[in-house]
Design a protein around this motif. Structure first.
Motif, PDB file in Angstrom:
ATOM      1  N   SER A  53      -5.083  -9.528   3.908  1.00 45.72           N
ATOM      2  CA  SER A  53      -5.366 -10.878   3.415  1.00 45.72           C
ATOM      3  C   SER A  53      -6.021 -11.732   4.495  1.00 45.72           C
ATOM      4  N   GLN A  54      -5.622 -11.540   5.746  1.00 43.24           N
ATOM      5  CA  GLN A  54      -6.235 -12.286   6.846  1.00 43.24           C
ATOM      6  C   GLN A  54      -7.702 -11.894   7.013  1.00 43.24           C
ATOM      7  N   LYS A  55      -7.970 -10.606   6.886  1.00 48.68           N
ATOM      8  CA  LYS A  55      -9.349 -10.131   7.009  1.00 48.68           C
ATOM      9  C   LYS A  55     -10.204 -10.663   5.870  1.00 48.68           C
ATOM     10  N   GLU A  56      -9.672 -10.634   4.642  1.00 47.43           N
ATOM     11  CA  GLU A  56     -10.430 -11.132   3.485  1.00 47.43           C
ATOM     12  C   GLU A  56     -10.702 -12.629   3.621  1.00 47.43           C
ATOM     13  N   LEU A  57      -9.729 -13.385   4.109  1.00 43.25           N
ATOM     14  CA  LEU A  57      -9.923 -14.817   4.308  1.00 43.25           C
ATOM     15  C   LEU A  57     -10.993 -15.078   5.358  1.00 43.25           C
ATOM     16  N   THR A  58     -10.926 -14.363   6.466  1.00 46.37           N
ATOM     17  CA  THR A  58     -11.901 -14.553   7.545  1.00 46.37           C
ATOM     18  C   THR A  58     -13.312 -14.242   7.069  1.00 46.37           C
ATOM     19  N   GLU A  59     -13.466 -13.129   6.335  1.00 48.55           N
ATOM     20  CA  GLU A  59     -14.796 -12.749   5.848  1.00 48.55           C
ATOM     21  C   GLU A  59     -15.334 -13.791   4.860  1.00 48.55           C
ATOM     22  N   ALA A  60     -14.464 -14.282   3.979  1.00 48.16           N
ATOM     23  CA  ALA A  60     -14.912 -15.302   3.018  1.00 48.16           C
ATOM     24  C   ALA A  60     -15.309 -16.588   3.732  1.00 48.16           C
ATOM     25  N   CYS A  61     -14.562 -16.963   4.765  1.00 49.16           N
ATOM     26  CA  CYS A  61     -14.891 -18.170   5.526  1.00 49.16           C
ATOM     27  C   CYS A  61     -16.223 -18.025   6.250  1.00 49.16           C
ATOM     28  N   VAL A  62     -16.491 -16.851   6.789  1.00 52.59           N
ATOM     29  CA  VAL A  62     -17.764 -16.617   7.477  1.00 52.59           C
ATOM     30  C   VAL A  62     -18.928 -16.764   6.499  1.00 52.59           C
ATOM     31  N   GLN A  63     -18.768 -16.183   5.295  1.00 49.91           N
ATOM     32  CA  GLN A  63     -19.824 -16.304   4.287  1.00 49.91           C
ATOM     33  C   GLN A  63     -20.026 -17.766   3.881  1.00 49.91           C
TER      34      GLN A  63
END
Length: 590
Positions: free
Chosen positions: A360-370
């Motif tokens: 979930s942390q990885k998915e959040l980080t990737e979405a924030c970068v996008q």
């Protein structure tokens, strides 16, 4: 587009009906005349906050109603809300406000159907955008700047922002679950020990059937009275079948059968009675045989009786602990077995929670970068477009930048949005709320709204004294910008600037009037007049010249000529003509 407005018993308004048109609609009048009351009414109709001073003195009920031209977007909204369209192609929003037992209550309707606050908020986004004076304060807030940038970025940014919000919620859930698991580890181990003790206790009891206790009670009673049952079964047998002294029941029935058989040879009516006696004799004989076999099988077994009593004692203890019934104890056994299986797999559960947290942390980080990447592109586009909008507002040397600074991931992303502004060449970029003057803030906000008007689907833009703190050439630039917005949107504007008012397609004059001035009970009301050419010329002169209204008429004529030329698309006047008009305005006021 806002077509009409009806107001009853609202503030200083007793009864008022206004009809607006396309293009630029302006409201003018002296300070305190009640211009902002009109805009407040629009805001309240569309779900704005109400206060104790909202009702006209002496009234207990106010009714506000606004009619809008129906558009495809509004039709879709009505369909989704399951509200019927009106025959005349108009959408009517109303709000009734009443004072009941010293408490204000209100009810909002759309086409006569009551709707809630959330529905009205969703509808408002498609109807009116109100820019009030107080928004210059909100302009410096980071969350407001972030929302403006995201809306400017369009559907992709907003969709990705919703994805970020969902990812952040899942991340929080995973984080909380992991933290709670670790914090409750000691409690979990204690719970495991308790469940293991209960499970061992129940397994030793070997519970299988919910009616075992009832069956054992019956067996206990039979074993405890076996001697009595044997004696009583012998007595029953003798009475039915074999009697040492006297006749048994079967003997008496046998005699009755013989007699009835003989009687039947003379009268056929005896046959049914004979059959009944024969059936009774057969049943008595069978009962005698069965009771005799029952008595023969009865045995006195003290050890079995003791075993039964011991088992009953055990089951009663189980029921007191885990019951109250044996069925409840069996269900508890099954439940704690499953719970222990979950709690017992601590390493597997911890590993699963940690893995869920990391994913979930990885998915959040990737979405924030996008989201950051989309915001960066939108920020550059907004800066370029805003500078173009500011240039004709006498701010051609201004610098503007939308700065994105990284922050910890949250529901809105991982960016701190800041509008940076420098109105003067050579000065560094600073937060807009710390740099811009009142007039610059007004122009900045107007330019920002102009940018958004190109992407938003709202038809009506409302400005409450957006031209405050400016004059001369800047006021002319704002007037031109408002008129330009009026080509694609309906614009309502409260203004004190004669230059702005001269550009209007419809001009309304707001004034206070005292009723019954010569009587004891005077009442003040607000009146609004739609001005035609002669009255409008005089009103503009009063705005420009105050007490010297007559002397301002030549200046007003110049303004109206300039406004007509601009509306007709003629070439803009040169700087010299503009300076001349501005200086003439100053001389009139002096």
């Amino acid at each position: 587009m806002l077509l009409s407005l009806q107001i009853e018993n609202f503030a200083l308004i007793d009864s008022l009906t206004l009809e607006f048109g396309a293009g630029l609609n302006v409201l003018t009048g002296e300070t305190g005349a009640g211009k902002s009351i009109i805009l407040d009414a629009i805001d309240i109709i569309l779900g704005g906050k109400i206060s104790d001073r909202i009702l006209r003195t002496g009234s207990h009920r106010a009714l506000l109603e606004a009619s809008f031209q129906l558009s495809p977007i509004l039709k879709d909204w009505l369909t989704a809300a399951e509200i019927d369209e009106l025959d005349d192609g108009v959408l009517i929003c109303s709000r009734e406000i009443s004072n009941q037992q010293e408490k204000l209550r209100s009810r909002s309707r759309v086409n006569g159907v009551v709707i809630n606050k959330q529905q009205m908020a969703g509808l408002r986004e498609h109807l009116v955008d109100i820019t009030a004076q107080g928004q210059t304060v909100h302009l410096g807030r980071a969350n407001r700047q972030r929302d403006w940038l995201d809306h400017f970025g369009g559907a992709k940014v907003l969709d990705l922002r919703r994805t970020v919000a969902l990812a952040f919620a899942q991340f929080q859930q995973a984080q909380q679950a992991l933290e709670q698991y670790r914090a409750n580890d000691q409690q979990r181990l204690q719970q495991i020990d308790l469940l293991k003790y209960q499970l061992e206790d129940l397994e030793q009891a070997q519970l299988t059937e919910a009616d075992e206790q009832d069956n054992l009670i019956q067996e206990s009673q039979r074993l405890g009275h076996s001697v009595e049952l044997q004696l009583q079964s012998q007595q029953v047998y003798e009475a039915l079948y074999e009697q040492e002294q006297g006749a048994a029941c079967s003997d008496l029935l046998g005699k009755a059968e013989a007699t009835l058989t003989e009687m039947g040879t003379y009268d056929a009516q005896i046959q049914p009675i004979l059959e009944l006696v024969q059936e009774a004799l057969t049943q008595v004989q069978e009962a005698g045989l069965q009771i005799n076999a029952y008595g023969a099988d009865l045995e006195t077994d003290p050890q079995r009786l003791q075993d039964v009593e011991d088992r009953l004692t055990q089951l009663k203890q189980i029921c007191r602990k885990y019951g109250p019934t044996l069925a409840d104890a069996i269900a508890h056994h099954q439940r704690i077995s499953a719970e222990l299986a979950v709690l017992g797999g601590d390493e597997q559960s911890l590993e699963g929670l940690e893995q869920r947290y990391q994913v979930s942390q990885k998915e959040l980080t990737e979405a924030c970068v996008q989201l950051t990447q989309l915001r960066q592109a939108a920020a550059q586009t907004l800066a370029d477009r805003l500078l173009l909008e500011l240039k004709p507002l006498a701010m051609d040397k201004v610098q503007f930048q939308v700065a994105l600074q990284p922050t910890a991931p949250a529901a809105h992303g991982s960016d701190l949005i800041q509008f940076l502004f420098s109105p003067n060449p050579g000065e560094p970029l600073q937060p807009v709320s710390e740099t811009a003057s009142g007039g610059e803030m007004s122009r900045f906000l107007l330019a920002l709204k102009a940018c958004f008007s190109q992407i938003e689907d709202v038809d009506t833009l409302v400005f409450d004294e957006i031209d405050v703190g400016v004059s001369g050439q800047v006021a002319q630039s704002i007037a031109t910008k408002l008129h330009a917005l009026g080509k694609h949107h309906q614009v309502l504007c409260v203004t004190h600037q004669p230059i702005v008012a001269a550009m209007a397609d419809q001009h309304f004059q707001v004034a206070k009037q005292v009723l019954d001035a010569e009587q004891a009970h005077e009442r003040t009301v607000v009146r609004v007049t739609a001005l035609e050419a002669p009255e409008r010329r005089q009103a503009l002169a009063e705005i420009a010249g105050g007490q010297s209204a007559e002397g301002a008429l030549p200046f007003v004529d110049t303004l109206l000529q300039e406004a007509t030329a601009l509306r007709q698309g003629k070439k803009k006047r040169g700087k010299k003509a503009l300076d001349k008009t501005t200086s003439r305005q100053k001389s009139v006021r002096s």
